[in-house]
Design a protein around this motif. Structure first.
Motif, mmCIF file in Angstrom:
data_model
loop_
_atom_site.group_PDB
_atom_site.id
_atom_site.type_symbol
_atom_site.label_atom_id
_atom_site.label_comp_id
_atom_site.label_asym_id
_atom_site.label_seq_id
_atom_site.Cartn_x
_atom_site.Cartn_y
_atom_site.Cartn_z
ATOM 1 N N ARG A 82 2.720 16.399 -16.284
ATOM 2 C CA ARG A 82 3.721 15.946 -16.978
ATOM 3 C C ARG A 82 4.517 14.745 -15.919
ATOM 4 O O ARG A 82 5.014 13.834 -16.255
ATOM 5 C CB ARG A 82 5.184 16.856 -17.220
ATOM 6 C CG ARG A 82 5.599 16.827 -18.451
ATOM 7 C CD ARG A 82 6.652 17.574 -18.836
ATOM 8 N NE ARG A 82 6.990 18.808 -18.000
ATOM 9 C CZ ARG A 82 6.792 20.074 -18.139
ATOM 10 N NH1 ARG A 82 6.409 20.454 -19.299
ATOM 11 N NH2 ARG A 82 7.222 20.999 -17.294
ATOM 12 N N ASP A 83 4.544 15.086 -14.665
ATOM 13 C CA ASP A 83 5.175 13.945 -13.668
ATOM 14 C C ASP A 83 4.272 12.898 -13.578
ATOM 15 O O ASP A 83 4.635 11.674 -13.784
ATOM 16 C CB ASP A 83 5.138 14.672 -12.270
ATOM 17 C CG ASP A 83 6.243 15.545 -11.987
ATOM 18 O OD1 ASP A 83 7.036 15.659 -12.752
ATOM 19 O OD2 ASP A 83 6.359 16.072 -10.779
ATOM 20 N N TYR B 35 4.981 10.746 -16.781
ATOM 21 C CA TYR B 35 6.073 9.979 -16.571
ATOM 22 C C TYR B 35 5.895 8.869 -15.849
ATOM 23 O O TYR B 35 6.490 7.767 -16.250
ATOM 24 C CB TYR B 35 7.039 11.133 -16.025
ATOM 25 C CG TYR B 35 8.533 10.277 -15.711
ATOM 26 C CD1 TYR B 35 9.299 9.970 -16.724
ATOM 27 C CD2 TYR B 35 8.600 10.014 -14.539
ATOM 28 C CE1 TYR B 35 10.762 9.456 -16.607
ATOM 29 C CE2 TYR B 35 10.034 9.465 -14.087
ATOM 30 C CZ TYR B 35 10.885 9.030 -15.249
ATOM 31 O OH TYR B 35 11.946 8.419 -14.934
ATOM 32 N N LEU B 36 5.258 8.961 -14.821
ATOM 33 C CA LEU B 36 4.964 7.609 -13.885
ATOM 34 C C LEU B 36 4.039 6.735 -14.619
ATOM 35 O O LEU B 36 4.442 5.517 -14.509
ATOM 36 C CB LEU B 36 4.255 7.995 -12.448
ATOM 37 C CG LEU B 36 5.097 8.670 -11.433
ATOM 38 C CD1 LEU B 36 3.816 9.292 -10.405
ATOM 39 C CD2 LEU B 36 5.838 7.553 -10.762
ATOM 40 N N GLU C 163 5.246 3.375 -16.686
ATOM 41 C CA GLU C 163 5.216 1.853 -16.034
ATOM 42 C C GLU C 163 4.108 1.374 -15.467
ATOM 43 O O GLU C 163 3.968 0.523 -14.512
ATOM 44 C CB GLU C 163 6.519 1.962 -14.839
ATOM 45 C CG GLU C 163 7.721 2.268 -15.774
ATOM 46 C CD GLU C 163 8.826 2.238 -14.653
ATOM 47 O OE1 GLU C 163 8.858 1.443 -13.724
ATOM 48 O OE2 GLU C 163 9.786 3.117 -14.755
ATOM 49 N N LYS D 228 -0.088 10.971 -7.297
ATOM 50 C CA LYS D 228 1.204 10.803 -7.568
ATOM 51 C C LYS D 228 1.792 9.640 -6.552
ATOM 52 O O LYS D 228 2.530 8.682 -6.721
ATOM 53 C CB LYS D 228 1.926 11.968 -7.725
ATOM 54 C CG LYS D 228 3.447 11.954 -8.334
ATOM 55 C CD LYS D 228 4.052 13.236 -8.261
ATOM 56 C CE LYS D 228 5.722 13.106 -8.234
ATOM 57 N NZ LYS D 228 6.196 14.250 -8.022
ATOM 58 N N GLU E 97 3.422 6.074 -6.568
ATOM 59 C CA GLU E 97 4.821 5.421 -6.231
ATOM 60 C C GLU E 97 4.441 4.464 -5.432
ATOM 61 O O GLU E 97 5.458 3.377 -5.453
ATOM 62 C CB GLU E 97 5.348 6.829 -5.788
ATOM 63 C CG GLU E 97 5.905 7.651 -6.661
ATOM 64 C CD GLU E 97 6.304 8.693 -6.398
ATOM 65 O OE1 GLU E 97 6.926 8.911 -4.995
ATOM 66 O OE2 GLU E 97 7.130 10.044 -6.877
ATOM 67 N N TYR F 70 3.743 1.149 -7.131
ATOM 68 C CA TYR F 70 4.933 0.357 -7.729
ATOM 69 C C TYR F 70 6.158 -0.135 -6.699
ATOM 70 O O TYR F 70 6.418 -1.269 -6.903
ATOM 71 C CB TYR F 70 5.707 1.498 -8.499
ATOM 72 C CG TYR F 70 4.938 1.966 -9.760
ATOM 73 C CD1 TYR F 70 3.828 1.352 -10.153
ATOM 74 C CD2 TYR F 70 5.481 3.131 -10.170
ATOM 75 C CE1 TYR F 70 3.243 2.105 -11.212
ATOM 76 C CE2 TYR F 70 4.727 3.930 -11.461
ATOM 77 C CZ TYR F 70 3.657 3.000 -12.018
ATOM 78 O OH TYR F 70 3.100 3.663 -13.161
ATOM 79 N N ARG F 71 6.148 0.586 -5.710
ATOM 80 C CA ARG F 71 7.207 0.226 -4.734
ATOM 81 C C ARG F 71 6.529 -1.283 -4.072
ATOM 82 O O ARG F 71 7.461 -2.089 -3.868
ATOM 83 C CB ARG F 71 7.228 1.251 -3.458
ATOM 84 C CG ARG F 71 8.407 1.003 -2.491
ATOM 85 C CD ARG F 71 8.890 2.309 -1.791
ATOM 86 N NE ARG F 71 7.956 2.874 -1.626
ATOM 87 C CZ ARG F 71 7.961 4.376 -1.441
ATOM 88 N NH1 ARG F 71 8.930 4.857 -1.976
ATOM 89 N NH2 ARG F 71 6.936 5.201 -1.080
ATOM 90 N N LYS G 34 4.606 -3.418 -5.248
ATOM 91 C CA LYS G 34 4.614 -4.176 -6.209
ATOM 92 C C LYS G 34 5.810 -5.079 -6.453
ATOM 93 O O LYS G 34 5.940 -6.140 -6.183
ATOM 94 C CB LYS G 34 4.021 -3.934 -7.619
ATOM 95 C CG LYS G 34 3.805 -4.702 -8.628
ATOM 96 C CD LYS G 34 3.125 -4.226 -10.091
ATOM 97 C CE LYS G 34 3.269 -5.010 -11.220
ATOM 98 N NZ LYS G 34 4.396 -4.793 -12.133
ATOM 99 N N LYS G 35 6.761 -3.925 -6.555
ATOM 100 C CA LYS G 35 8.255 -4.632 -6.618
ATOM 101 C C LYS G 35 8.552 -5.272 -5.439
ATOM 102 O O LYS G 35 9.301 -6.418 -5.364
ATOM 103 C CB LYS G 35 9.153 -3.527 -7.096
ATOM 104 C CG LYS G 35 10.595 -3.821 -7.058
ATOM 105 C CD LYS G 35 11.488 -2.668 -7.207
ATOM 106 C CE LYS G 35 11.547 -2.284 -8.867
ATOM 107 N NZ LYS G 35 12.378 -1.158 -8.860
ATOM 108 N N TYR G 36 8.124 -4.671 -4.186
ATOM 109 C CA TYR G 36 8.831 -5.473 -2.753
ATOM 110 C C TYR G 36 8.017 -6.682 -2.936
ATOM 111 O O TYR G 36 8.619 -7.869 -2.416
ATOM 112 C CB TYR G 36 8.157 -4.624 -1.813
ATOM 113 C CG TYR G 36 8.224 -5.257 -0.354
ATOM 114 C CD1 TYR G 36 9.596 -5.545 0.329
ATOM 115 C CD2 TYR G 36 7.305 -5.851 0.251
ATOM 116 C CE1 TYR G 36 9.708 -5.959 1.450
ATOM 117 C CE2 TYR G 36 7.542 -6.539 1.634
ATOM 118 C CZ TYR G 36 8.670 -6.397 2.093
ATOM 119 O OH TYR G 36 8.984 -7.041 3.138
ATOM 120 N N LEU H 60 9.611 -9.343 -5.207
ATOM 121 C CA LEU H 60 10.801 -9.806 -4.403
ATOM 122 C C LEU H 60 10.728 -10.581 -3.296
ATOM 123 O O LEU H 60 11.622 -11.629 -3.076
ATOM 124 C CB LEU H 60 11.789 -8.731 -4.425
ATOM 125 C CG LEU H 60 12.424 -7.804 -5.413
ATOM 126 C CD1 LEU H 60 12.903 -6.668 -4.823
ATOM 127 C CD2 LEU H 60 13.401 -8.689 -6.015
#
Lengths: 79, 259
Positions: A12-13, A16-17, A20, A59, A63, A66-67, A69-71, A74
């Protein structure tokens, strides 16, 4: 019995991930599902525990992906 | 050590991964049907306030997440509470009324001043700017309105007694700022790595208290001071050209008036 819930929880975790996931949920879900179904017949508790550990590792990797990619996005815009 | 009551203002913005499109009338970017999420710099400030508590659980008394926006901003506040904020305050804006849609930084700062007075906060950790308007003014204006000290673009935050020591990244090194509490701190990109919200934490966050208010509950003047003349997309980048020889390069440079 509790091991069964362990597996369900991590599945499930991951799903959920996956919502995105950069390549889309439609890419992620079948692959994740297949990975779990391939070992669905496993009965050895030790091996199941190993599998859950591997899933936890995946997992964490997602995570981190994603981190990062965002960093990077930005950093490119804002230095 | 002073017990901290932290206020974390949050903005719901277009997701960082989405390429914004200008609307047909060239007055704003299209937000309908576009993925929205918490402003990344606000994520940093939520994370930092939670980490302040984790480092010293007695010092942080309260973490209040605040947002002013449409009803859906409640989801963003839930995310903040799932990350570790204790409670949330949402000022619901009626997007249909022009004076309420898209508040200006000064209006937000005045609103936050009222919130600080009502809630008795003594530390504000906010993002240095939002990734949609990129004004980067709210924190500074708020500090000015309150008469508090401010430490902007924090790359490291330490609370020492009744002072906050903030390290900032500047060209060619670091700058260390020491401010007395109460204070306003704005966050920079490398302050921390925001945690990823887990499913069970989102469920738990649904039980945390969220108060909803409207602008009418605050005695603040929200007159528009800025006028948007036009919103346009940046011109597409023009690709470079190739020259086949040194002579070609020289003649091209002469053509451009470079030599």
């Amino acid at each position: 019995m509790s091991l069964r819930y362990e597996v369900k929880r991590i599945y499930r975790d991951l799903l959920y991930l996956g919502r995105e996931y950069p390549l889309g949920y439609d890419y992620f879900r079948p692959r994740c599902h297949r990975a779990f179904m391939n070992q669905a017949d496993e009965t050895d508790p030790e091996k199941i525990r190993k599998g859950v550990q591997q899933a936890e590792y995946v997992k964490k990797e997602i995570e981190a992906l994603y981190r990062l990619k965002k960093y990077r996005a930005l950093k490119q815009s804002y230095g | 050590m002073t017990s901290l009551r932290i206020l974390v203002p949050i903005k719901r913005v277009i997701d960082y991964a989405v390429k914004p499109r200008v609307n047909a009338t060239k007055t704003a970017v299209t937000t309908s049907g576009v993925k929205m999420s918490m402003n990344p710099f606000d994520e940093l400030s939520v994370e930092e306030s939670v980490r302040l508590r984790e480092r010293n659980s007695d010092a942080v008394q309260d973490i209040l997440a605040f947002s002013a926006g449409p009803a859906k901003a409640a989801d963003t506040l839930r995310t903040a509470m799932a990350m570790g904020a204790d409670r949330a305050l949402l000022v619901e804006l009626d997007e249909e009324r022009p004076e309420e849609s898209d508040l200006e930084p000064l209006a937000v700062a005045k609103l936050l001043r009222e919130v600080v007075r009502q809630e008795g906060c003594n530390m504000i950790i906010c993002g240095k700017q939002s990734i949609d308007d990129d004004s980067g003014q709210t924190g500074q204006m708020l500090a000015g309105l309150l008469g508090w000290g401010q430490a902007t673009q924090a790359a490291k935050v330490e609370v020492q007694g009744c002072e906050v020591v903030v390290t900032k990244e500047v060209d060619g090194g670091e700058e260390v700022v020491r401010v007395k509490l109460p204070a306003v701190v704005t966050t920079d990109l490398r302050l921390n790595e925001p945690r990823y919200v887990t499913l069970p934490n989102i469920m738990k966050a649904k039980k945390k208290p969220m108060v909803k208010k409207t602008l009418a509950d605050f005695n603040v003047e929200f007159r528009k001071r800025l006028e948007t003349v036009e919103v346009v997309e940046p011109p597409p980048r023009q690709g470079g050209g190739k020259v086949d020889s040194v002579d070609g390069l020289i003649s091209r440079l002469k053509e451009l008036g470079a030599i």
